[in-house]
Design an enzyme around this catalytic site. Sequence first.
Site, mmCIF file in Angstrom:
data_model
loop_
_atom_site.group_PDB
_atom_site.id
_atom_site.type_symbol
_atom_site.label_atom_id
_atom_site.label_comp_id
_atom_site.label_asym_id
_atom_site.label_seq_id
_atom_site.Cartn_x
_atom_site.Cartn_y
_atom_site.Cartn_z
ATOM 1 N N SER A 302 0.793 -1.208 0.000
ATOM 2 C CA SER A 302 0.000 0.000 0.000
ATOM 3 C C SER A 302 0.836 1.273 0.000
ATOM 4 O O SER A 302 1.488 1.594 -0.994
ATOM 5 C CB SER A 302 -0.949 -0.059 1.196
ATOM 6 O OG SER A 302 -1.998 0.839 1.055
ATOM 7 N N ASP A 313 9.792 5.180 -10.545
ATOM 8 C CA ASP A 313 9.374 5.817 -11.794
ATOM 9 C C ASP A 313 10.208 7.050 -12.105
ATOM 10 O O ASP A 313 10.517 7.336 -13.263
ATOM 11 C CB ASP A 313 7.892 6.194 -11.739
ATOM 12 C CG ASP A 313 6.982 5.006 -11.984
ATOM 13 O OD1 ASP A 313 7.497 3.879 -12.114
ATOM 14 O OD2 ASP A 313 5.749 5.202 -12.036
ATOM 15 N N LYS A 327 -0.969 -4.133 -3.124
ATOM 16 C CA LYS A 327 -2.206 -3.536 -2.632
ATOM 17 C C LYS A 327 -2.356 -2.152 -3.254
ATOM 18 O O LYS A 327 -1.666 -1.217 -2.878
ATOM 19 C CB LYS A 327 -2.155 -3.443 -1.109
ATOM 20 C CG LYS A 327 -3.229 -2.575 -0.483
ATOM 21 C CD LYS A 327 -4.611 -3.142 -0.691
ATOM 22 C CE LYS A 327 -5.650 -2.345 0.073
ATOM 23 N NZ LYS A 327 -5.684 -0.933 -0.276
#
Length: 435
Positions: A302, A313, A327
């Site tokens: 999460s 990224d 999650k």
Amino acid sequence: MPHLFRLTSLALALTLLAGAPLLQAAEEPAAATTARDKAPLPLDDLRTFAEVLDRIKAAYVEPISDKTLLENAIKGMLSNLDPHSAYLDVDNFRELQESTSGEFGGLGIEVGMEDGFVKVVSPIDDTPASKAGIQPGDLIVMIDGQPTKGLSMLEAVDKMRGDAGSKIKLTLVREGGKPFEVELTRAVIKVKSVKSQMLDKGYGYIRITQFQVNTGEDVGKALDKLRKENGKKLRGLVLDLRNNPGGVLQAAVEVSDHFLKEGLIVYTEGRIANSELRFSADPLDASEGVPLVVLINGGSASASEIVAGALQDHKRAVLMGTESFGKGSVQTVLPLNNDRALKLTTALYYTPNGRSIQAQGIVPDIEVQRAKLTRERDDESIKEADLQGHLGNGNGGADKPSGSQSGRPARLQDEDFQLSQALNLLKGLNITRGE
């Protein structure tokens, strides 16, 4: 984060809870949604509901109140949506509110559901669960001798909940092996969200155990502390998110922002207007661009995955370890007017590059499995400095006979293979850069 043993680490806003994978429903066309919203109430179904209610009241073996039946019906509505949506009664709602402060009663274990069993997502550091050796992936098959198969998440949580000082026996299965029993003593759990220390000169370490309301601020303080201890800018930093089950969304954004100067951190998409949010970094970089390695594993869920995904990224960090939990949904806590609440899945989140990690997880850049370090002893080998009449070092350096390193104090990385590999990578990066 999962349905937690202590219910969860949530704020009363958008929150992230790890747990069993969630299947995303196909998005409905806008016209179909509008038509459905304007459709009349399904009277036949409502009549069936009322009839069932009457039949149960009239024929059930024991008297049962309307309040109990209606609360059970509400729980049923929520429990069949996904593993993370739930109806919170007065006690559960109060515990959820208290949990965001980092102090709560229980075992210190984050759990989800798998094949009808309670599955450990992550034990929290320095709690009865972690001290007992409970590991991510363990299945809890019995609680005090009672099977967990067929129990709902909240029912299992209720059985594990209890007063501090009381004992509980859990029967666990690890990696398909034979069941084994662990006895734990419940405690008041005080979770320190952020821990930090120097690993070697110039190389710092920050561990986040879970994302609480103040975690972002605490990471900023930890960076300042490490910088002062080092006396100058750090040469490298390890950010440890292993076995971190997640927590408050805003905290994940703030932590990411400490390491980024610009760009998107995370965005969420859902059906209701306020579930579509975008969070971007500000120009300040509290980390001063320090080379960064982020450790993740199957217990990283999460909010942990939001941080790891954003840094990956933006190519701000090298991710090392094993694949994360997967999650990718967001829960909103919706208070009701009777001191109760709904915890409802309202959105999915996406990394800056548009990746949804729901039921997939984040793949590290460098995979390093967990391993136990064992070091060979070579104290008995003879070195030049042991020989009688040996020449001294012409540059004025001190002699280093065998056994000269035996008194070195134990270091965190000496017993943690993944951490030692992360530190080695940082040192290698500095060497290749000529620093």
